[in-house]
Design a protein around this motif. Sequence first.
Motif, PDB file in Angstrom:
ATOM      1  N   MET A 116      -7.990  -5.236   2.209  1.00 49.97           N
ATOM      2  CA  MET A 116      -6.729  -5.169   2.941  1.00 49.97           C
ATOM      3  C   MET A 116      -6.624  -6.279   3.980  1.00 49.97           C
ATOM      4  O   MET A 116      -5.537  -6.816   4.226  1.00 49.97           O
ATOM      5  CB  MET A 116      -6.582  -3.800   3.605  1.00 49.97           C
ATOM      6  N   HIS A 117      -7.746  -6.654   4.580  1.00 47.72           N
ATOM      7  CA  HIS A 117      -7.759  -7.745   5.551  1.00 47.72           C
ATOM      8  C   HIS A 117      -7.281  -9.042   4.904  1.00 47.72           C
ATOM      9  O   HIS A 117      -6.439  -9.764   5.472  1.00 47.72           O
ATOM     10  CB  HIS A 117      -9.169  -7.919   6.109  1.00 47.72           C
ATOM     11  N   HIS A 120      -3.598  -9.024   3.780  1.00 50.20           N
ATOM     12  CA  HIS A 120      -2.760  -9.341   4.948  1.00 50.20           C
ATOM     13  C   HIS A 120      -2.802 -10.842   5.251  1.00 50.20           C
ATOM     14  O   HIS A 120      -1.765 -11.460   5.527  1.00 50.20           O
ATOM     15  CB  HIS A 120      -3.245  -8.551   6.160  1.00 50.20           C
ATOM     16  N   ASP A 125       1.232  -8.104   2.435  1.00 53.35           N
ATOM     17  CA  ASP A 125       1.404  -6.744   2.944  1.00 53.35           C
ATOM     18  C   ASP A 125       2.550  -6.046   2.217  1.00 53.35           C
ATOM     19  O   ASP A 125       3.628  -6.623   2.033  1.00 53.35           O
ATOM     20  CB  ASP A 125       1.724  -6.779   4.442  1.00 53.35           C
ATOM     21  N   GLU A 128       0.296  -4.047  -2.158  1.00 54.58           N
ATOM     22  CA  GLU A 128      -1.045  -3.621  -2.554  1.00 54.58           C
ATOM     23  C   GLU A 128      -1.062  -2.903  -3.908  1.00 54.58           C
ATOM     24  O   GLU A 128      -2.038  -3.006  -4.667  1.00 54.58           O
ATOM     25  CB  GLU A 128      -1.650  -2.691  -1.496  1.00 54.58           C
TER      26      GLU A 128
END
Length: 262
Positions: A116-117, A120, A125, A128
């Motif tokens: 997720m890091h 982003h 974002d 996903e």
Amino acid sequence: MSYVEVRNISKVFQTQQENLPALENISFTMEQHGFYCLIGHSGCGKSTLLRIIDGLTEPTTGEVLISAKVTNRPGFDRGMVFQHFNLLPWRAVLGNVEFGLENRRMSKRERRERAMHYIHMVGLDGFEHYYPSQLSGGMQQRVGLARALAIEPEILLMDEPFGSLDAQTRETMQTELMRIWSIEKRTVLFVTHDIEEAIFLSDRVIVMGQRPGRIVDIIDVDFPRPRDENLRNLAGFTEMRGRVWKTLKCAASEAKASAAKR
């Protein structure tokens, strides 16, 4: 001491009919956290050289050293970004970015947080759970970049990653890559056949001649960072583009003359 040293690399592919030389005595070095572009005409062996550095292809002669140690197999210290994305169509964005982490000693939660890091970081974002078929080419390439970054390699190898994108998306991705590189500070070797792209991105342009590929020039790019699109309008940029083009053209002429003599 250089961080990466490519030392006297040659590669000959053997077929039933003949031995096909692809690379001839390639040598250059890369400093840690530098951005390097490898440019040359199609078929000069750029991708083969990248695969040798990644450990996917064995050289016929020569060696690659990273931190003064010979390397001849893939490792987590290197990450590859391909031209054709190579995403798993049955996995959503999150699953594709997590894929390279699944053989690491990480909990599911750690994998998810790291994926997720980087999702982003590349500006995806909200996407996903989208599948590759639901994404544009530029977005798919962002997924490929996030997947490579997620293993947190020291060296990022990029094989014409923007080659299949339209011109506007390509320039957007170049700017995005510069933004991400300024944060991550990986050592990057970026393969391209686009002269402007090579100059815009790199600290140093490594110019290859036609097959068998060899180094014909190494050009330092000293334009200050951060860079933006205005760089392309500077006289110095135009002058450097002309130098690279002249070098490529001369190398092609020499290769043609050499072939005629054989």
